[in-house]
Motif scaffolding. Structure first.
Motif, PDB file in Angstrom:
ATOM      1  N   ASP A 228       0.811  -1.030  -0.047  1.00 34.49           N
ATOM      2  CA  ASP A 228       0.117  -0.166   0.358  1.00 34.49           C
ATOM      3  C   ASP A 228       0.670   1.018   0.410  1.00 34.49           C
ATOM      4  O   ASP A 228       0.647   1.869  -0.446  1.00 34.49           O
ATOM      5  N   LEU A 229       2.091   1.108   0.950  1.00 31.16           N
ATOM      6  CA  LEU A 229       2.688   2.298   0.826  1.00 31.16           C
ATOM      7  C   LEU A 229       3.240   2.463  -0.338  1.00 31.16           C
ATOM      8  O   LEU A 229       3.844   3.635  -0.977  1.00 31.16           O
ATOM      9  N   PHE A 230       3.914   1.170  -0.962  1.00 31.95           N
ATOM     10  CA  PHE A 230       4.829   1.757  -2.152  1.00 31.95           C
ATOM     11  C   PHE A 230       3.648   1.921  -3.575  1.00 31.95           C
ATOM     12  O   PHE A 230       3.830   3.032  -3.999  1.00 31.95           O
ATOM     13  N   ASP A 231       2.607   1.603  -3.295  1.00 30.53           N
ATOM     14  CA  ASP A 231       1.570   2.115  -4.650  1.00 30.53           C
ATOM     15  C   ASP A 231       1.196   3.755  -4.323  1.00 30.53           C
ATOM     16  O   ASP A 231       1.107   4.629  -5.268  1.00 30.53           O
ATOM     17  N   ARG A 232       1.004   4.209  -3.069  1.00 26.50           N
ATOM     18  CA  ARG A 232       0.866   5.228  -2.708  1.00 26.50           C
ATOM     19  C   ARG A 232       1.811   6.187  -3.346  1.00 26.50           C
ATOM     20  O   ARG A 232       2.251   7.530  -3.581  1.00 26.50           O
ATOM     21  N   LYS A 233       3.102   5.978  -3.092  1.00 29.86           N
ATOM     22  CA  LYS A 233       4.662   6.636  -3.766  1.00 29.86           C
ATOM     23  C   LYS A 233       4.411   6.397  -5.216  1.00 29.86           C
ATOM     24  O   LYS A 233       4.867   7.837  -5.428  1.00 29.86           O
ATOM     25  N   ILE A 234       3.667   5.614  -5.459  1.00 28.79           N
ATOM     26  CA  ILE A 234       3.976   6.078  -7.108  1.00 28.79           C
ATOM     27  C   ILE A 234       3.078   6.742  -8.007  1.00 28.79           C
ATOM     28  O   ILE A 234       3.227   7.947  -8.323  1.00 28.79           O
ATOM     29  N   TRP A 235       1.572   7.257  -7.452  1.00 30.38           N
ATOM     30  CA  TRP A 235       0.533   7.393  -7.212  1.00 30.38           C
ATOM     31  C   TRP A 235       0.873   9.277  -7.077  1.00 30.38           C
ATOM     32  O   TRP A 235       0.315  10.290  -7.575  1.00 30.38           O
ATOM     33  N   ASP A 236       1.877   9.865  -6.302  1.00 32.26           N
ATOM     34  CA  ASP A 236       1.777  10.989  -5.218  1.00 32.26           C
ATOM     35  C   ASP A 236       2.569  11.698  -6.577  1.00 32.26           C
ATOM     36  O   ASP A 236       2.872  12.050  -6.927  1.00 32.26           O
ATOM     37  N   ILE A 237       4.137  10.433  -7.383  1.00 31.43           N
ATOM     38  CA  ILE A 237       4.819  10.846  -7.794  1.00 31.43           C
ATOM     39  C   ILE A 237       4.052  11.578  -9.468  1.00 31.43           C
ATOM     40  O   ILE A 237       4.357  12.554  -9.622  1.00 31.43           O
ATOM     41  N   VAL A 238       3.149  11.283  -9.183  1.00 31.06           N
ATOM     42  CA  VAL A 238       2.285  11.003 -10.636  1.00 31.06           C
ATOM     43  C   VAL A 238       1.519  12.450 -10.480  1.00 31.06           C
ATOM     44  O   VAL A 238       1.520  12.668 -11.707  1.00 31.06           O
ATOM     45  N   SER A 239       0.445  12.064 -10.178  1.00 27.50           N
ATOM     46  CA  SER A 239       0.650  13.136  -8.784  1.00 27.50           C
ATOM     47  C   SER A 239       0.975  14.584  -8.911  1.00 27.50           C
ATOM     48  O   SER A 239       0.295  15.919  -9.455  1.00 27.50           O
ATOM     49  N   LYS A 240       2.590  14.758  -9.151  1.00 23.49           N
ATOM     50  CA  LYS A 240       3.385  15.970  -9.269  1.00 23.49           C
ATOM     51  C   LYS A 240       4.411  15.884 -10.026  1.00 23.49           C
ATOM     52  O   LYS A 240       5.205  16.137  -9.933  1.00 23.49           O
ATOM     53  N   CYS A 241       3.472  14.892 -11.308  1.00 20.15           N
ATOM     54  CA  CYS A 241       4.940  15.232 -12.574  1.00 20.15           C
ATOM     55  C   CYS A 241       4.837  16.622 -12.809  1.00 20.15           C
ATOM     56  O   CYS A 241       6.420  16.548 -13.376  1.00 20.15           O
ATOM     57  N   ALA A 250      14.199  12.297 -12.933  1.00 21.48           N
ATOM     58  CA  ALA A 250      14.352  10.368 -13.680  1.00 21.48           C
ATOM     59  C   ALA A 250      14.004  10.333 -12.525  1.00 21.48           C
ATOM     60  O   ALA A 250      13.449   8.417 -12.907  1.00 21.48           O
ATOM     61  N   VAL A 251      12.777  10.214 -11.271  1.00 25.59           N
ATOM     62  CA  VAL A 251      12.323   9.958 -10.244  1.00 25.59           C
ATOM     63  C   VAL A 251      11.060   9.460 -11.271  1.00 25.59           C
ATOM     64  O   VAL A 251      10.467   8.634 -11.300  1.00 25.59           O
ATOM     65  N   LEU A 252      10.524  10.341 -11.618  1.00 26.50           N
ATOM     66  CA  LEU A 252       9.264  10.407 -12.666  1.00 26.50           C
ATOM     67  C   LEU A 252       9.725   9.557 -13.590  1.00 26.50           C
ATOM     68  O   LEU A 252       8.767   8.847 -13.515  1.00 26.50           O
ATOM     69  N   VAL A 253      10.467   8.922 -14.535  1.00 22.40           N
ATOM     70  CA  VAL A 253      11.047   8.184 -15.263  1.00 22.40           C
ATOM     71  C   VAL A 253      10.874   6.923 -15.159  1.00 22.40           C
ATOM     72  O   VAL A 253      10.421   6.148 -15.199  1.00 22.40           O
ATOM     73  N   GLN A 335      -5.130  15.205 -15.770  1.00 23.04           N
ATOM     74  CA  GLN A 335      -5.362  16.020 -14.444  1.00 23.04           C
ATOM     75  C   GLN A 335      -4.562  17.045 -14.122  1.00 23.04           C
ATOM     76  O   GLN A 335      -4.788  18.248 -13.219  1.00 23.04           O
ATOM     77  N   SER A 336      -3.415  15.948 -13.046  1.00 20.26           N
ATOM     78  CA  SER A 336      -2.143  17.289 -12.784  1.00 20.26           C
ATOM     79  C   SER A 336      -1.956  19.011 -13.996  1.00 20.26           C
ATOM     80  O   SER A 336      -1.855  19.821 -13.120  1.00 20.26           O
ATOM     81  N   ILE A 337      -1.863  18.388 -15.027  1.00 24.89           N
ATOM     82  CA  ILE A 337      -1.208  18.943 -15.592  1.00 24.89           C
ATOM     83  C   ILE A 337      -2.717  20.816 -15.775  1.00 24.89           C
ATOM     84  O   ILE A 337      -2.459  22.013 -15.859  1.00 24.89           O
ATOM     85  N   ALA A 338      -4.287  20.120 -16.083  1.00 25.93           N
ATOM     86  CA  ALA A 338      -5.355  20.757 -15.801  1.00 25.93           C
ATOM     87  C   ALA A 338      -5.041  21.834 -14.794  1.00 25.93           C
ATOM     88  O   ALA A 338      -5.546  23.247 -14.587  1.00 25.93           O
TER      89      ALA A 338
END
Length: 342
Positions: A228-241, A250-253, A335-338
């Protein structure tokens, strides 16, 4: 002059001498019978079939060497040179023939040794076959031995699974430590998915037993938290792309690579489910055909184990489910870009 008897004129001049042809030196005149002997050596009738051309070439060569009278004085030298070349060729041919003969001898020795080895192997197989036949009558409790061996294998597999389960808390702690550095995302993803597959497999094997299910959930509690922690970490990075793309691309990639890997897993799962559905449809038709012709013998342990393994794997895929991270990532990026430009 008048002949006194006949009264006729008689020519008293002596007859003109017969002209003598000039003496020309030729191979025949110098060598005499030897030349005929030399040329007879190259008679095509002396050689075997296929050597006529060689004989003609040799005869032509001799004629060229002795075509001019001046060359006749070099006959001895030519003969010596020819003898020297012939001796050298004979030595070379002898060496080559000896080498070939040696290689043939070695090959024959190897073939003989191989034949002996094959004969020995054949005799050994015959001895093994005889020993197996004799052992069949000696082993009266073969079925019991077979069951004990199966039980031993099951115990060994169980011990391995227990060792893996006992190592789960330590492995989960290691993943949490690695997750503190975002550059370790790809390594963390592999370790998290390994733990998750172990958890899903344990759940699949415990289906139908509530007590065992509770024990599995309790034992894998740390795994559930790490996943659960890992999944939330991934989507936190995507939301702050936008921020990661500017400050730490590099982390985003790495996060996007993980999402792509999850999409590939989804596609493989769909393909396996479709293949199993087709196999079940074909198997159903086959079973109906078999039942119409009577019961067919079935393989005992092997078929049962394969069927159990396939059932567990199917249940594991059902527990994991199709996650659809790729589509979710596209929506999240939009959504993040918008939000950034509002």
């Amino acid at each position: 002059v008048m002949d006194a008897t006949t009264g006729a004129e008689v020519d008293v001049h002596p007859p003109a001498p017969t002209p003598i042809a000039p003496h020309v030196l030729t191979p025949e005149s110098v060598l005499g019978p030897s030349f005929s002997h030399i040329t007879s050596l190259f008679n095509t009738n002396v050689f075997d079939d296929g050597s006529a051309e060689i004989a003609q070439t040799a005869s032509k060569r001799v004629s060229e060497l002795l075509s001019i009278p001046d060359h006749l004085g070099k006959v001895g030298t030519i003969r010596m040179n020819a003898a020297t070349k012939r001796s050298a060729l004979d030595a070379q041919i002898k060496t080559v023939v000896q080498t070939q003969l040696e290689e043939v001898r070695i090959g024959l020795d190897i073939m003989g040794n191989s034949n002996n080895l094959v004969t020995g192997i054949r005799n050994n197989f015959q001895s093994i076959d005889e020993l197996c036949r004799s052992c069949q009558s000696m082993m009266g409790d073969y079925d019991l031995v077979k069951r004990v061996n199966t039980a031993r294998s099951n115990v060994y597999a169980t011990l391995r699974e227990i060792d893996k389960m006992l190592a789960i808390p330590e492995r989960a702690e290691e993943v949490q430590y690695l997750m503190e550095d975002e550059m370790n995302l790809l390594e963390v993803h592999d370790k998290v998915r390994d733990l998750e597959r172990m958890y899903h497999r344990a759940i699949a094997m415990a289906q139908g037993n509530k007590d065992e299910l509770k024990s599995v959930e309790l034992m894998y509690k740390s795994v559930i938290e790490v996943v659960d922690l890992f999944d939330r970490k991934i989507w936190d990075i995507v939301s702050k792309c936008i921020e990661y793309g500017h400050d730490n691309p590099a982390v985003l990639v790495k996060a996007l690579v993980i999402i792509e890997k999850e999409e590939l897993i989804d596609k493989r799962m769909k393909a396996k489910d479709e293949a199993e559905e087709e196999a079940e449809e074909e198997g159903g038709a086959t079973s109906k055909l078999s039942s119409s012709h009577g019961n067919l013998p079935s393989s005992a342990a092997g078929g049962a184990n394969d069927s159990k393994h396939a059932e567990v794997e199917r249940e594991v895929r059902k527990i994991r489910g199709i996650r659809g991270w790729y589509q979710r990532c596209q929506e999240q990026l939009g959504q993040s870009i918008a939000l950034k430009f509002e």
